[in-house]
Design a protein around this motif. Structure first.
Motif, mmCIF file in Angstrom:
data_model
loop_
_atom_site.group_PDB
_atom_site.id
_atom_site.type_symbol
_atom_site.label_atom_id
_atom_site.label_comp_id
_atom_site.label_asym_id
_atom_site.label_seq_id
_atom_site.Cartn_x
_atom_site.Cartn_y
_atom_site.Cartn_z
ATOM 1 N N ASP A 62 0.863 -1.178 0.000
ATOM 2 C CA ASP A 62 0.000 0.000 0.000
ATOM 3 C C ASP A 62 0.900 1.229 0.000
ATOM 4 N N CYS A 63 0.773 2.065 -1.045
ATOM 5 C CA CYS A 63 1.658 3.218 -1.215
ATOM 6 C C CYS A 63 0.883 4.520 -1.135
ATOM 7 N N ARG A 64 1.581 5.547 -0.701
ATOM 8 C CA ARG A 64 1.039 6.900 -0.646
ATOM 9 C C ARG A 64 2.011 7.820 -1.372
ATOM 10 N N ASP A 65 1.530 8.455 -2.438
ATOM 11 C CA ASP A 65 2.393 9.327 -3.230
ATOM 12 C C ASP A 65 2.675 10.628 -2.493
ATOM 13 N N LEU A 66 3.923 11.063 -2.601
ATOM 14 C CA LEU A 66 4.316 12.356 -2.034
ATOM 15 C C LEU A 66 4.176 13.404 -3.121
ATOM 16 N N SER A 67 2.935 13.696 -3.453
ATOM 17 C CA SER A 67 2.657 14.541 -4.620
ATOM 18 C C SER A 67 2.837 16.020 -4.329
ATOM 19 N N SER A 68 2.543 16.447 -3.135
ATOM 20 C CA SER A 68 2.627 17.864 -2.806
ATOM 21 C C SER A 68 4.088 18.283 -2.666
ATOM 22 N N ILE A 69 4.478 19.325 -3.403
ATOM 23 C CA ILE A 69 5.854 19.809 -3.342
ATOM 24 C C ILE A 69 6.076 20.676 -2.112
ATOM 25 N N LEU A 70 5.195 21.624 -1.907
ATOM 26 C CA LEU A 70 5.358 22.547 -0.791
ATOM 27 C C LEU A 70 5.018 21.901 0.548
ATOM 28 N N GLY A 71 4.261 20.801 0.519
ATOM 29 C CA GLY A 71 3.863 20.163 1.763
ATOM 30 C C GLY A 71 4.855 19.146 2.286
ATOM 31 N N GLN A 72 5.940 18.888 1.554
ATOM 32 C CA GLN A 72 6.927 17.899 1.984
ATOM 33 C C GLN A 72 8.003 18.536 2.860
ATOM 34 N N GLU A 73 8.786 17.677 3.470
ATOM 35 C CA GLU A 73 9.881 18.163 4.299
ATOM 36 C C GLU A 73 10.938 18.842 3.431
ATOM 37 N N ARG A 74 11.733 19.680 4.067
ATOM 38 C CA ARG A 74 12.695 20.483 3.307
ATOM 39 C C ARG A 74 13.773 19.622 2.667
ATOM 40 N N HIS A 75 14.206 18.591 3.355
ATOM 41 C CA HIS A 75 15.275 17.768 2.774
ATOM 42 C C HIS A 75 14.771 16.988 1.567
ATOM 43 N N ILE A 76 13.480 16.621 1.545
ATOM 44 C CA ILE A 76 12.908 15.959 0.368
ATOM 45 C C ILE A 76 12.889 16.914 -0.819
ATOM 46 N N GLN A 77 12.471 18.151 -0.583
ATOM 47 C CA GLN A 77 12.451 19.134 -1.661
ATOM 48 C C GLN A 77 13.859 19.416 -2.188
ATOM 49 N N ALA A 78 14.811 19.543 -1.268
ATOM 50 C CA ALA A 78 16.189 19.806 -1.702
ATOM 51 C C ALA A 78 16.755 18.635 -2.488
ATOM 52 N N CYS A 79 16.490 17.413 -2.044
ATOM 53 C CA CYS A 79 16.991 16.229 -2.748
ATOM 54 C C CYS A 79 16.379 16.110 -4.133
ATOM 55 N N ARG A 80 15.122 16.412 -4.257
ATOM 56 C CA ARG A 80 14.488 16.373 -5.576
ATOM 57 C C ARG A 80 15.138 17.378 -6.534
ATOM 58 N N GLY A 81 15.329 18.599 -6.066
ATOM 59 C CA GLY A 81 15.950 19.607 -6.920
ATOM 60 C C GLY A 81 17.366 19.244 -7.322
ATOM 61 N N LEU A 82 18.157 18.727 -6.385
ATOM 62 C CA LEU A 82 19.533 18.349 -6.690
ATOM 63 C C LEU A 82 19.596 17.184 -7.675
ATOM 64 N N MET A 83 18.707 16.226 -7.522
ATOM 65 C CA MET A 83 18.711 15.085 -8.428
ATOM 66 C C MET A 83 18.280 15.491 -9.839
ATOM 67 N N ILE A 84 17.314 16.374 -9.935
ATOM 68 C CA ILE A 84 16.884 16.856 -11.247
ATOM 69 C C ILE A 84 18.016 17.638 -11.916
ATOM 70 N N CYS A 85 18.745 18.438 -11.142
ATOM 71 C CA CYS A 85 19.898 19.164 -11.700
ATOM 72 C C CYS A 85 20.960 18.197 -12.205
ATOM 73 N N CYS A 86 21.203 17.122 -11.461
ATOM 74 C CA CYS A 86 22.202 16.143 -11.883
ATOM 75 C C CYS A 86 21.815 15.471 -13.193
ATOM 76 N N VAL A 87 20.572 15.064 -13.308
ATOM 77 C CA VAL A 87 20.117 14.404 -14.532
ATOM 78 C C VAL A 87 20.200 15.364 -15.724
ATOM 79 N N THR A 88 19.802 16.610 -15.522
ATOM 80 C CA THR A 88 19.832 17.595 -16.605
ATOM 81 C C THR A 88 21.263 17.902 -17.043
ATOM 82 N N LEU A 89 22.156 18.103 -16.084
ATOM 83 C CA LEU A 89 23.553 18.404 -16.421
ATOM 84 C C LEU A 89 24.226 17.220 -17.115
ATOM 85 N N GLY A 90 23.908 16.003 -16.690
ATOM 86 C CA GLY A 90 24.470 14.837 -17.359
ATOM 87 C C GLY A 90 24.006 14.706 -18.800
ATOM 88 N N PHE A 91 22.753 15.064 -19.061
ATOM 89 C CA PHE A 91 22.232 15.014 -20.433
ATOM 90 C C PHE A 91 22.957 16.012 -21.330
#
Length: 229
Positions: A62-91
């Motif tokens: 049973d899973c619960r999606d962490l869909s809300s961006i502003l409603g998540q913890e700060r470290h989750i938001q920071a990790c998402r942004g950093l990972m997206i930057c890594c994928v984009t820069l690698g491309f």
């Protein structure tokens, strides 16, 4: 081993690291915890950057999606942004490497290709640092909660994607550094060679020297004219 082979090896290393980092994004079990009963494990709790799940002993999840961006913890938001930057820069780093490598015939002159290759290596270095920061931040949060005696909620442990991501980040940084060192050294040496305009042994005669040379020539002509008289 020549520079071209080292360049290809560095590109393979950094590209493999980027692929490992990309693979950790959809993988589950970034953090996990087991709820043990008297005899068997009754349930497993696990989570990643996008969802939080619960799997019981029968295998039902049973899973619960962490869909809300502003409603998540700060470290989750920071990790998402950093990972997206890594994928984009690698491309973009892969595209720049295609134009900047010596084994390709696109990208312009050798000096231009060396500069483009340095940009490609820089993209992988920055991307590796971004992903390394994301995994470290996520792991630091898990560690802080695990060793906090006042935290009474469920505590988690490291999952396999964190170790895979750390390895991929290290490969990106190492491969990008080698890529920049090879092309930076070659572009610098080429600039030094092409900036050489000529030898310094030739001296342009001044006006006094030119006047003396003309007088000497006129005297020598007069001498030749009267030599057999």
């Amino acid at each position: 081993m020549n520079s071209m082979n080292l360049e290809i090896i560095a590109l393979v290393v950094e590209f493999c690291g980027w692929v490992l980092v990309c693979c950790t994004l959809p993988i589950d079990y970034w953090k996990s915890a087991s709820l043990d009963g008297n005899i068997i494990t009754t349930a497993v709790l696990w989570s990643n950057l996008w969802k939080s799940c619960f799997t019981d002993s029968t295998g039902v999840t049973d899973c619960r999606d962490l869909s809300s961006i502003l409603g998540q913890e700060r470290h989750i938001q920071a990790c998402r942004g950093l990972m997206i930057c890594c994928v984009t820069l690698g491309f973009f780093g892969a595209i720049f490497a295609l134009f900047g490598m010596r084994c390709t015939r696109i990208g312009g002159t050798d000096t231009t290709k060396a500069k483009i290759a340095c940009v490609a290596g820089g993209c992988y270095i920055v991307g590796g640092l971004c992903s390394l920061s994301a995994y470290s931040l996520y792991a630091n949060r898990i560690t802080a909660i695990f060793f906090d005696p006042t935290y009474m909620d469920q505590k988690y442990e490291f999952g396999s994607p964190l170790f895979i991501g750390w390895s991929g980040s290290a490969l990106c940084i190492v491969g990008g550094s080698i890529f920049c060192l090879i092309n930076g050294k070659d572009s610098k040496s080429k600039r030094n060679i092409y900036s050489y305009t000529g030898g310094s042994s030739y001296i342009t005669p001044n006006r006094k020297t030119q006047r003396s040379m003309r007088e000497y020539r006129s005297q020598s002509k007069d001498f030749d004219r009267d030599a057999y008289v």
